[in-house]
Scaffold this motif. Structure first.
Motif, PDB file in Angstrom:
ATOM      1  N   ALA A  88       0.710  -1.393   0.328  1.00 16.06           N
ATOM      2  CA  ALA A  88       0.345   0.236  -0.009  1.00 16.06           C
ATOM      3  C   ALA A  88       0.702   1.005   0.059  1.00 16.06           C
ATOM      4  N   LEU A  89       2.362   1.254   0.968  1.00 17.27           N
ATOM      5  CA  LEU A  89       2.816   2.533   0.832  1.00 17.27           C
ATOM      6  C   LEU A  89       3.232   2.639  -0.922  1.00 17.27           C
ATOM      7  N   PHE A  90       3.792   1.377  -0.985  1.00 14.83           N
ATOM      8  CA  PHE A  90       4.325   1.415  -2.878  1.00 14.83           C
ATOM      9  C   PHE A  90       3.546   2.834  -3.630  1.00 14.83           C
ATOM     10  N   THR A  91       1.947   1.963  -3.643  1.00 19.88           N
ATOM     11  CA  THR A  91       0.973   2.315  -4.006  1.00 19.88           C
ATOM     12  C   THR A  91       0.828   3.919  -4.101  1.00 19.88           C
ATOM     13  N   GLU A  92       1.074   4.314  -3.082  1.00 21.56           N
ATOM     14  CA  GLU A  92       0.298   5.842  -1.975  1.00 21.56           C
ATOM     15  C   GLU A  92       1.885   6.697  -2.516  1.00 21.56           C
ATOM     16  N   VAL A  93       3.223   6.589  -2.583  1.00 15.22           N
ATOM     17  CA  VAL A  93       4.566   6.802  -2.808  1.00 15.22           C
ATOM     18  C   VAL A  93       4.311   7.123  -4.200  1.00 15.22           C
ATOM     19  N   GLN A  94       3.974   6.382  -5.039  1.00 10.94           N
ATOM     20  CA  GLN A  94       3.665   6.544  -6.229  1.00 10.94           C
ATOM     21  C   GLN A  94       2.592   7.285  -7.151  1.00 10.94           C
ATOM     22  N   TYR A  95       1.618   7.587  -6.343  1.00 11.73           N
ATOM     23  CA  TYR A  95       0.329   8.773  -6.244  1.00 11.73           C
ATOM     24  C   TYR A  95       0.485   9.703  -6.417  1.00 11.73           C
ATOM     25  N   TRP A  96       1.204   9.887  -4.736  1.00 10.67           N
ATOM     26  CA  TRP A  96       1.942  11.344  -4.704  1.00 10.67           C
ATOM     27  C   TRP A  96       3.406  11.965  -4.808  1.00 10.67           C
ATOM     28  N   GLU A  97       4.090  11.270  -6.005  1.00 11.99           N
ATOM     29  CA  GLU A  97       4.873  11.807  -6.445  1.00 11.99           C
ATOM     30  C   GLU A  97       4.127  12.379  -7.516  1.00 11.99           C
ATOM     31  N   LYS A  98       3.043  12.101  -8.375  1.00 15.05           N
ATOM     32  CA  LYS A  98       2.462  12.430  -9.780  1.00 15.05           C
ATOM     33  C   LYS A  98       2.570  14.372  -9.698  1.00 15.05           C
ATOM     34  N   PHE A  99       2.082  14.745  -8.058  1.00 15.63           N
ATOM     35  CA  PHE A  99       2.258  16.292  -8.044  1.00 15.63           C
ATOM     36  C   PHE A  99       3.011  16.821  -8.138  1.00 15.63           C
ATOM     37  N   HIS A 100       4.153  16.841  -8.409  1.00 17.49           N
ATOM     38  CA  HIS A 100       5.729  17.382  -8.568  1.00 17.49           C
ATOM     39  C   HIS A 100       5.784  18.138  -6.916  1.00 17.49           C
ATOM     40  N   GLY A 101       5.942  17.516  -5.687  1.00 24.59           N
ATOM     41  CA  GLY A 101       6.582  18.150  -4.951  1.00 24.59           C
ATOM     42  C   GLY A 101       5.811  18.801  -4.193  1.00 24.59           C
ATOM     43  N   GLU A 102       4.206  18.800  -4.559  1.00 32.10           N
ATOM     44  CA  GLU A 102       3.269  19.577  -3.610  1.00 32.10           C
ATOM     45  C   GLU A 102       2.713  19.311  -3.014  1.00 32.10           C
ATOM     46  N   PHE A 103       3.019  17.861  -2.691  1.00 28.90           N
ATOM     47  CA  PHE A 103       3.027  16.857  -1.489  1.00 28.90           C
ATOM     48  C   PHE A 103       3.991  16.093  -1.184  1.00 28.90           C
ATOM     49  N   SER A 104       5.309  16.829  -0.033  1.00 23.66           N
ATOM     50  CA  SER A 104       6.331  16.594   0.361  1.00 23.66           C
ATOM     51  C   SER A 104       6.391  14.710   0.939  1.00 23.66           C
ATOM     52  N   ILE A 105       7.040  14.048   0.653  1.00 23.02           N
ATOM     53  CA  ILE A 105       7.086  12.475   1.059  1.00 23.02           C
ATOM     54  C   ILE A 105       8.114  12.645   1.950  1.00 23.02           C
ATOM     55  N   PRO A 106       7.204  11.596   3.563  1.00 23.37           N
ATOM     56  CA  PRO A 106       8.298  10.919   4.339  1.00 23.37           C
ATOM     57  C   PRO A 106       9.655  10.165   3.846  1.00 23.37           C
ATOM     58  N   TYR A 107      10.744  10.706   4.245  1.00 23.58           N
ATOM     59  CA  TYR A 107      11.932  10.642   3.354  1.00 23.58           C
ATOM     60  C   TYR A 107      12.042   9.070   3.297  1.00 23.58           C
ATOM     61  N   HIS A 108      11.976   8.221   4.960  1.00 19.95           N
ATOM     62  CA  HIS A 108      12.060   7.127   5.427  1.00 19.95           C
ATOM     63  C   HIS A 108      11.184   5.705   4.358  1.00 19.95           C
ATOM     64  N   ALA A 109       9.940   6.657   3.917  1.00 17.54           N
ATOM     65  CA  ALA A 109       8.557   6.319   2.943  1.00 17.54           C
ATOM     66  C   ALA A 109       9.749   6.226   1.325  1.00 17.54           C
ATOM     67  N   HIS A 110      10.015   7.248   1.047  1.00 21.06           N
ATOM     68  CA  HIS A 110      10.156   7.752  -0.402  1.00 21.06           C
ATOM     69  C   HIS A 110      11.562   6.697   0.445  1.00 21.06           C
ATOM     70  N   ASP A 111      12.890   6.777   0.878  1.00 21.42           N
ATOM     71  CA  ASP A 111      13.958   5.401   0.638  1.00 21.42           C
ATOM     72  C   ASP A 111      13.624   4.006   0.555  1.00 21.42           C
ATOM     73  N   LEU A 112      12.184   3.767   1.147  1.00 26.22           N
ATOM     74  CA  LEU A 112      11.512   2.113   0.904  1.00 26.22           C
ATOM     75  C   LEU A 112      11.204   1.887  -0.857  1.00 26.22           C
ATOM     76  N   TYR A 113      10.750   2.983  -1.584  1.00 26.59           N
ATOM     77  CA  TYR A 113      10.110   3.379  -2.224  1.00 26.59           C
ATOM     78  C   TYR A 113      10.743   3.446  -3.694  1.00 26.59           C
ATOM     79  N   ASN A 114      12.671   3.480  -3.077  1.00 26.52           N
ATOM     80  CA  ASN A 114      13.644   3.931  -4.235  1.00 26.52           C
ATOM     81  C   ASN A 114      14.002   2.091  -4.373  1.00 26.52           C
ATOM     82  N   GLN A 115      13.284   1.148  -3.234  1.00 25.97           N
ATOM     83  CA  GLN A 115      13.617  -0.384  -3.903  1.00 25.97           C
ATOM     84  C   GLN A 115      12.592  -0.804  -4.070  1.00 25.97           C
TER      85      GLN A 115
END
Length: 443
Positions: A88-115
């Motif tokens: 679920a976290l991967f899906t959330e990060v994937q879609y929040w990233e589509k706002f191009h920085g309008e909504f900041s993503i927690p670092y640890h979530a973004h770091d995990l999403y990169n994997q």
């Protein structure tokens, strides 16, 4: 110049966008709030889980689901054990990233999403094991699973590493583990498919046996006594040959299947005996059907049925011998012939021995050392033979009685016909003599 409708549309659009922005902000706030409990150590703990777990259900097709529902055993199947919160976290990060920085993503979530790509690849590898293992179970019935318990147990020993030790953060050995498990799953599945194909070929032989007609009665043909006897003897010889051939094929199939279970535990050997008994019952049912259909064909030829009249089977000659008029062959002789044909028809199946005797685990191992037919026949004395069982079957005896009653009725009808014929012949002789006497006397 903007019209009133344009202004109204612009106002409605801004109101809608305000609602959407408010909704988005609320969703983001809720997500960030739920992420508050997922710090780096928590996320790491979610990855520190075994690759797979046991479950009592699996994602299957309708056909597989019906097979699965017969097991009724908890914790039989495998399931990929990747944490659902991380998916679920991967899906959330994937879609929040589509706002191009309008909504900041927690670092640890973004770091995990990169994997994500790495974990998706690992999940695909694990799913290869899950699918291969569950496919084996879905192809086996509950009874067949007990027969394959040794094979499944050995496979479980190889898979258990992914159920207990290997986690999503293990390095280096997962790919080797997956390839090894998939290879062994493929090996077991090949044995399962050969087992299933062997059962299908045995069922085909049973269908062939049940469709055999153990006597030959051609329509619109009348038989002389000796011709009918010779025709049925030739037919029985051919049917015996075909039954023996079918039984040999069945034995070969079962012996080939047994090679996969010959070194099994006592539990597996017990299940093998039950499996052979099941096949033995199928063969018995096929032979009973063949005998019943054949006796019914003979009864239909003699007695007729609701759809057809009795058939003229035998060619009789009317002879005058020693001052008596009689049929040749006599009805006593024909009745005896039909009785012998009916009994010999049933005895045709005596060439088929009991499978549960000659294919028990002990006898299969003995016969593999010394493949001698006489030795095999000596092993078939523990159970009543197919012939002994079927020849004393109540349905068969009823049909034989119907046949003999039909011959008795035919004998009675022929005797009446003979009496009427005798009266006609006597009347003709008296008339000729009376005419001759009148000529002599000149009256």
């Amino acid at each position: 110049m903007p019209t009133s409708e344009t202004k109204e549309a612009e106002i409605a659009y801004k109101a809608l966008m305000g609602v959407v922005d408010e909704y988005m902000a609320g969703c983001y706030k809720n997500w960030v709030g739920s992420m508050g409990a997922l710090d780096s150590s928590t996320l790491q703990a979610k990855l520190d889980k075994p690759l797979m777990k046991r479950t009592n259900h699996t994602d299957t097709t309708e056909r597989e689901f019906l097979a699965v529902s017969t097991f009724n055993v908890k914790g039989v199947f495998l399931q990929c054990n990747f944490d659902q919160d991380l998916l679920a976290l991967f899906t959330e990060v994937q879609y929040w990233e589509k706002f191009h920085g309008e909504f900041s993503i927690p670092y640890h979530a973004h770091d995990l999403y990169n994997q994500k790509a790495k974990f998706n690849a690992m999940r695909e590898h694990v799913m290869r094991i899950v699918d291969a293992y569950n496919k084996i179970l879905c192809d086996l019935s509950a009874v067949e699973r007990r027969l394959f318990s040794d094979h499944i147990r050995k496979l479980d020993k190889r898979i258990n590493q992914g159920l207990q030790k290997l986690t999503w953060v293990s390095k280096g050995i997962i790919e080797h583990y997956v390839n090894d498990c998939c290879a062994h799953c493929a090996e077991i599945y090949a044995i399962v498919r050969r087992f299933k194909e062997g059962k299908q070929r045995i069922s085909h032989q049973c269908r062939l046996a049940s469709s055999m007609l153990l006597l030959q009665i051609d329509k619109n043909v009348t038989y002389a006594h000796d011709i009918f006897e010779a025709t049925q003897a030739a037919r029985r010889t051919e049917m015996k040959r075909r039954l023996q051939q079918s039984h040999e094929i069945t034995q070969l199939e079962l012996r080939a299947i047994f090679t996969n279970f010959c070194d099994g535990t006592s539990e597996v050997l017990r299940e093998w005996r039950e499996f052979v008994k099941e096949i033995d019952s199928q063969v018995e049912a096929a032979l009973r059907q063949a005998v019943k259909r054949s006796l019914q064909a003979l009864s239909r030829a003699i007695n007729g049925d609701a759809m057809s009249e009795p058939q003229t089977l035998f060619c009789l000659k009317l002879v005058l011998e020693n001052g008596r008029i009689d049929y040749k062959p006599t009805m006593i002789s024909l009745t005896h012939l039909v009785n012998i044909v009916a009994k010999e028809l049933i005895s045709t199946i005596a060439v088929v021995p009991r499978l549960c005797d000659i294919l028990s685990p002990e006898t299969v191992k003995q016969s593999s050392v010394a493949n001698d037919r006489s030795d095999c026949s000596a092993l078939t004395k523990r159970h009543r033979s197919f012939y002994s069982t079927i020849s004393n079957d109540e349905d068969m005896l009823k049909i034989v009685v119907q046949i003999m009653n039909g011959m008795s009725l035919a004998a009675t009808e022929l005797q009446r016909h003979l009496e009427r014929l005798f009266v006609i012949v006597c009347d003709s002789i008296f008339r000729r003599r009376f005419v001759a006497m009148r000529r002599q006397t000149g009256v």
